[in-house]
Design a protein around this motif. Structure first.
Motif, PDB file in Angstrom:
ATOM      1  N   GLY A 144       0.806  -1.214   0.000  1.00 59.41           N
ATOM      2  CA  GLY A 144       0.000   0.000   0.000  1.00 59.41           C
ATOM      3  C   GLY A 144       0.837   1.262   0.000  1.00 59.41           C
ATOM      4  O   GLY A 144       2.063   1.224  -0.143  1.00 59.41           O
ATOM      5  N   GLN A 145       0.156   2.382   0.202  1.00 56.40           N
ATOM      6  CA  GLN A 145       0.780   3.691   0.018  1.00 56.40           C
ATOM      7  C   GLN A 145       2.021   3.885   0.879  1.00 56.40           C
ATOM      8  O   GLN A 145       3.047   4.343   0.395  1.00 56.40           O
ATOM      9  CB  GLN A 145      -0.266   4.772   0.306  1.00 56.40           C
ATOM     10  N   ASN A 146       1.928   3.536   2.165  1.00 47.67           N
ATOM     11  CA  ASN A 146       3.045   3.785   3.081  1.00 47.67           C
ATOM     12  C   ASN A 146       4.306   3.048   2.658  1.00 47.67           C
ATOM     13  O   ASN A 146       5.391   3.623   2.562  1.00 47.67           O
ATOM     14  CB  ASN A 146       2.663   3.357   4.505  1.00 47.67           C
ATOM     15  N   LYS A 148       4.940   1.716  -0.240  1.00 41.94           N
ATOM     16  CA  LYS A 148       5.329   2.128  -1.598  1.00 41.94           C
ATOM     17  C   LYS A 148       6.142   3.420  -1.561  1.00 41.94           C
ATOM     18  O   LYS A 148       7.215   3.528  -2.153  1.00 41.94           O
ATOM     19  CB  LYS A 148       4.051   2.326  -2.409  1.00 41.94           C
ATOM     20  N   SER A 149       5.650   4.422  -0.846  1.00 42.12           N
ATOM     21  CA  SER A 149       6.328   5.720  -0.812  1.00 42.12           C
ATOM     22  C   SER A 149       7.654   5.635  -0.053  1.00 42.12           C
ATOM     23  O   SER A 149       8.650   6.251  -0.445  1.00 42.12           O
ATOM     24  CB  SER A 149       5.423   6.778  -0.184  1.00 42.12           C
ATOM     25  N   ARG A 161       2.772  -2.211  -8.173  1.00 41.45           N
ATOM     26  CA  ARG A 161       2.227  -3.386  -7.494  1.00 41.45           C
ATOM     27  C   ARG A 161       2.862  -4.665  -8.027  1.00 41.45           C
ATOM     28  O   ARG A 161       3.011  -5.644  -7.309  1.00 41.45           O
ATOM     29  CB  ARG A 161       0.705  -3.419  -7.658  1.00 41.45           C
ATOM     30  N   LYS A 191      -6.555  -1.720   0.243  1.00 44.48           N
ATOM     31  CA  LYS A 191      -7.293  -1.710  -1.028  1.00 44.48           C
ATOM     32  C   LYS A 191      -7.625  -3.127  -1.509  1.00 44.48           C
ATOM     33  O   LYS A 191      -6.874  -4.071  -1.282  1.00 44.48           O
ATOM     34  CB  LYS A 191      -6.475  -0.988  -2.106  1.00 44.48           C
ATOM     35  N   HIS A 239      -4.688   8.669   3.513  1.00 45.25           N
ATOM     36  CA  HIS A 239      -4.482   8.332   2.111  1.00 45.25           C
ATOM     37  C   HIS A 239      -5.791   7.896   1.467  1.00 45.25           C
ATOM     38  O   HIS A 239      -6.723   7.461   2.154  1.00 45.25           O
ATOM     39  CB  HIS A 239      -3.456   7.198   1.978  1.00 45.25           C
ATOM     40  N   ASN A 240      -5.798   7.934   0.155  1.00 43.16           N
ATOM     41  CA  ASN A 240      -6.964   7.519  -0.617  1.00 43.16           C
ATOM     42  C   ASN A 240      -7.381   6.091  -0.289  1.00 43.16           C
ATOM     43  O   ASN A 240      -8.579   5.764  -0.262  1.00 43.16           O
ATOM     44  CB  ASN A 240      -6.653   7.643  -2.113  1.00 43.16           C
ATOM     45  N   GLU A 241      -6.413   5.214  -0.024  1.00 46.00           N
ATOM     46  CA  GLU A 241      -6.735   3.809   0.214  1.00 46.00           C
ATOM     47  C   GLU A 241      -7.542   3.603   1.495  1.00 46.00           C
ATOM     48  O   GLU A 241      -8.053   2.522   1.730  1.00 46.00           O
ATOM     49  CB  GLU A 241      -5.451   2.982   0.279  1.00 46.00           C
TER      50      GLU A 241
END
Length: 353
Positions: A144-146, A148-149, A161, A191, A239-241
């Motif tokens: 997820g976002q965390n 990934k970034s 992904r 997600k 975040h969006n997720e």
């Protein structure tokens, strides 16, 4: 031996409160004919100690920035273990005791794509080795976002992904070959697309996969999963997720007969919010008795420590909490918290127990 009499005790088998006596001898619940001390708990509720099924308590100290954050490493290695990062005198442990939490499953930060070996500990103010109930419980990942970034910031290259899935498959292969005793895999995912990846990995590997968060599981009709360590839903949406975060998740999981437990992921949501998380689930039509079971015996069963704690039964460690009201009343207070039969917290304004 101490006998606590007349309290309303939570029975994990019937999932109801029953007026009965409990006896404690040394560290354990026991059943002896004579007691050295008797304490009347008429009008009080008694539950097993609550268990936070995913927390960074002790790994990321409250009130301290980077120097108190030992919750992740940029580079992955199978030998990383949360045991080596826990600070046993983190003030958060006392706060958790004051809200009835006696144990936590410690999992690295969501910033870790490949995390570390997880562990279950008591909230006793002692050395880490003395706090450990079970080490090397499982191995953690984060999608997820965390993750990934954070990975992008460290590696200076795009990570999709597809790239995450490749890294996970390679690491799972390594765990299979080098750590044969680890059979449980914990994966953070919000997600639906990430949760679907976990479902594919379940088909490819013989590990027992458990999802942490699982925010968009309701979008995946018909999908089956092992236990979901759900929540925290009481938190800031970063975040969006996380847009679909809702305490309705718990009743949705129950309706699909997917086993679930509660977590705060402290300090994402404070450990002191664990009971509040369950209260919000009850507001969204989850039966109270099922919420209490998930906070205690259900969590212990997921973590493989049900033979040690999680219920009020003869032979188990005497981890229990005395409440002035039903514990899922919003204004209920913890009167006293016991770990291994020893009082570790008491509400000074309450009765002396």
């Amino acid at each position: 031996m101490t006998r606590y009499t007349n309290g309303l005790v939570f029975n994990s088998e019937t999932r109801s409160f029953e007026k009965k006596n409990i006896e404690v001898h040394g560290q354990y619940f026991t059943q002896l004919s004579t007691a050295e001390t008797e304490i009347d708990l008429l009008g009080y509720y008694i539950t097993p100690g609550f268990i936070d099924s995913c927390s960074q308590i002790g790994l990321a100290e409250i009130g301290i920035r980077w120097e108190g954050d030992d919750s992740f490493e940029f580079e992955s290695h199978l030998q990383y273990s949360v045991i080596d990062g826990i600070y046993p005198f983190d003030a958060a442990f006392k706060n958790a005791l004051s809200h009835g939490i006696t144990a936590s499953h410690i999992v690295p930060s969501p910033k870790s794509l490949v995390g570390a070996k997880t562990a279950i500990i008591h909230h006793t103010p002692s050395t880490v080795d003395e706090m450990v109930i079970k080490k090397n419980f499982g191995y953690s990942f984060s999608i997820g976002q965390n993750a990934k970034s954070t990975f992008f910031a460290a590696q200076k290259k795009p990570l999709t992904r597809m790239g995450i899935a490749k890294i996970m498959r390679e690491t799972l292969q390594q765990i299979q070959e080098q750590e044969p005793l680890i059979r449980k895999i914990l994966v953070r995912a919000h997600k639906a697309v990430d949760i679907e990846l976990i479902a594919r990995l379940q088909q490819e590997f013989s590990f027992e996969f458990h999802i942490i968060h699982g925010t968009e599981i309701p979008l995946l009709e018909g999908a089956c999963f092992n236990t979901v360590i759900a929540g925290p839903t009481f938190r800031y949406i970063e975040h969006n997720e996380m847009m679909a975060l809702s305490p309705k998740l718990y009743s949705q999981l129950a309706a699909r007969e997917i086993p679930f437990v509660f977590c705060t992921d402290h300090p994402v949501s404070s450990a002191t919010h664990l009971a509040l998380e369950a209260c919000l689930a009850v507001r969204e039509k989850l039966p109270r008795q099922d919420a209490l079971y998930a906070l205690t015996t259900g969590a212990a069963t997921l973590l493989g420590i049900e033979h040690l704690t999680g219920s009020i039964k003869v032979g188990l460690l005497a981890d229990f909490v005395v409440w002035n009201k039903h514990p899922l009343d919003l204004d209920a207070k913890v009167v006293a918290t016991f770990i291994k039969g020893k009082k570790e917290y008491s509400w000074e304004e309450g009765i002396t127990i």
